[in-house]
Every structure is written in C-alpha cells, then in structure tokens.
Write an enzyme that holds these catalytic residues in place. Structure first.
Site, short mmCIF file in Angstrom:
data_model
loop_
_atom_site.label_atom_id
_atom_site.label_comp_id
_atom_site.label_asym_id
_atom_site.label_seq_id
_atom_site.Cartn_x
_atom_site.Cartn_y
_atom_site.Cartn_z
N GLY A 46 0.84 -1.19 0.00
CA GLY A 46 0.00 0.00 0.00
C GLY A 46 0.87 1.24 0.00
O GLY A 46 2.03 1.19 0.45
N GLN A 51 3.24 10.00 0.60
CA GLN A 51 4.55 9.35 0.56
C GLN A 51 5.35 9.65 -0.70
O GLN A 51 6.55 9.38 -0.76
CB GLN A 51 4.40 7.83 0.73
CG GLN A 51 3.83 7.43 2.08
CD GLN A 51 3.67 5.94 2.20
OE1 GLN A 51 2.65 5.39 1.80
NE2 GLN A 51 4.68 5.26 2.72
N CYS A 92 6.60 0.38 7.42
CA CYS A 92 6.15 1.43 6.51
C CYS A 92 7.28 1.76 5.54
O CYS A 92 8.43 1.86 5.95
CB CYS A 92 5.77 2.67 7.32
SG CYS A 92 5.23 4.05 6.30
N LEU A 93 6.94 1.91 4.27
CA LEU A 93 7.95 2.25 3.27
C LEU A 93 8.63 3.58 3.58
O LEU A 93 9.74 3.83 3.16
CB LEU A 93 7.32 2.32 1.87
CG LEU A 93 6.77 1.01 1.30
CD1 LEU A 93 6.13 1.27 -0.06
CD2 LEU A 93 7.85 -0.04 1.20
N HIS A 134 -3.73 1.42 7.94
CA HIS A 134 -2.39 2.02 7.92
C HIS A 134 -2.35 3.22 6.96
O HIS A 134 -1.83 4.28 7.31
CB HIS A 134 -1.39 0.93 7.48
CG HIS A 134 0.02 1.41 7.31
ND1 HIS A 134 1.05 1.03 8.16
CD2 HIS A 134 0.59 2.23 6.39
CE1 HIS A 134 2.17 1.61 7.77
NE2 HIS A 134 1.93 2.35 6.69
N GLU A 135 -2.94 3.04 5.76
CA GLU A 135 -2.93 4.13 4.77
C GLU A 135 -3.82 5.29 5.23
O GLU A 135 -3.50 6.45 5.00
CB GLU A 135 -3.39 3.63 3.40
CG GLU A 135 -2.57 2.48 2.80
CD GLU A 135 -1.07 2.72 2.83
OE1 GLU A 135 -0.64 3.88 2.69
OE2 GLU A 135 -0.33 1.74 3.02
N HIS A 138 -1.96 7.57 7.30
CA HIS A 138 -1.11 8.49 6.52
C HIS A 138 -1.88 9.76 6.14
O HIS A 138 -1.32 10.85 6.11
CB HIS A 138 -0.62 7.83 5.23
CG HIS A 138 0.63 7.01 5.41
ND1 HIS A 138 1.82 7.55 5.86
CD2 HIS A 138 0.88 5.70 5.19
CE1 HIS A 138 2.74 6.59 5.91
NE2 HIS A 138 2.20 5.46 5.51
ZN LIG Z 1 3.14 3.61 5.55
#
Ligand SMILES: [Zn+2]
Length: 173
Positions: A46, A51, A92-93, A134-135, A138
């Site tokens: 995701g 991001q 998380c990326l 999670h998204e 963000h």
């Molecule tokens: Zn993330």
C-alpha cells in the site's frame, strides 16, 4: 526510473491530506499510476499520496501475490468496523528498518471513490483491512511507528524528531 519516497522524520509526512476534487485532472490521474509504480518498486502492499509528495486523500493497495492489480482509493472513509481487533507489527515504506506494534480492526467497511468519481462501499478483512487502516493513518499525518503496545501515542508522535522537509517533488510540473 527510481521513485524517491518521503521518509520519516520528514515533517511533510505529518501533514493532513486534503480531499481530491472531481473530475480528476490529468495530473492526478497520472499520479495514481505513479503511486502504483512506486508501491511495486519498493515492494509495498500500500502507498499513500503523501509518501510521494502530495497532500491528497488517496492511496493505492495491492495485497495479491501477483502484484499486478493495484486498487485506487480516493477520499476514503471508514464507515464501520468490527469489534474484534488484532495487535501486530507493521512496517512502513516511509520508515525503513522501523516497525510499530499496532492494534487494528479485523474488518472494516470502507466508502471511497474510484478514478471516475463513482462511490463504492466495500468490506475488507484481515491484511487488506490492516493495510487500509495504515494508509488512512497516513492521510491524517500518523505513522505506525507512533504506536506503542498497540495504542496510538500522541507523545511518541510528538517526540519523533521533526525535521524540515527536504523532499523535492521532482515530477511536480
Ligand atoms: Zn506507511
């Protein structure tokens, strides 16, 4: 082309994203494809617009093994959630090498718009439900690493080092 992500502790990740206006303009349409490319390139399931440098309420997700069918969620809202929760570790990326212990609902009902602006309401379970929550964090400027023993921690959020954004949006023309 290598796509650079905004990384923690960049303060940009803490901004609250704004609603996406419809009909989508060409730039936003291209952005959805760019986000999917970034997600696959970084081997994520995701990725939120913030991001890659855009404060827009949208994210892409693909929890399949094949990784070739990205779903796009625009202006998403969780309208219902299960009583049952599960606490588990998340990465998380935007925070490589770190993880948070996060309590999430096992099942959620999400209302969202697709690229054409059509409204959908759909139930998601398990990994997809976790990924969506999670998204959604963000979009509010929250990160999974802000959680402690499952619960969201305002103090931890605040204590995470905030640095001025050094992220340059290279494709923002
Ligand atoms: Zn993330």
């Amino acid at each position: 082309m290598y796509i650079e992500l905004v990384k923690h502790p960049d303060v940009f990740l803490r901004s609250v994203s704004k609603d996406v206006p419809f009909p989508l303009d060409d730039k936003t349409e291209r952005l959805t494809k760019y986000m999917a490319r970034a997600m696959y390139q970084h081997h994520g399931i995701g990725l939120a617009a913030i991001q890659v440098g855009y404060q827009l309420r949208m994210f892409v997700m693909d929890c399949t093994r094949a990784q070739e069918s990205p779903q796009v969620f625009i202006n998403p809202v969780i309208v219902k959630n299960s009583e049952e929760t599960l606490t588990d570790f998340e990465g998380c990326l935007s925070a490589p090498g770190k993880r948070g212990e996060v309590k999430r609902y096992l099942r959620i009902v999400l209302k969202y718009q697709d690229k054409e602006g059509a409204e959908h309401q759909k139930t998601f379970y398990d990994l997809e439900a976790r990924c969506i929550q999670h998204e959604m964090d963000h979009l509010e400027g929250r990160l999974c690493i802000d959680y402690e023993k499952g619960e969201y921690s305002r103090d931890k959020h605040k204590s995470q080092t905030m640095v001025e954004s050094d992220f340059r949006v290279k494709h923002n023309t």
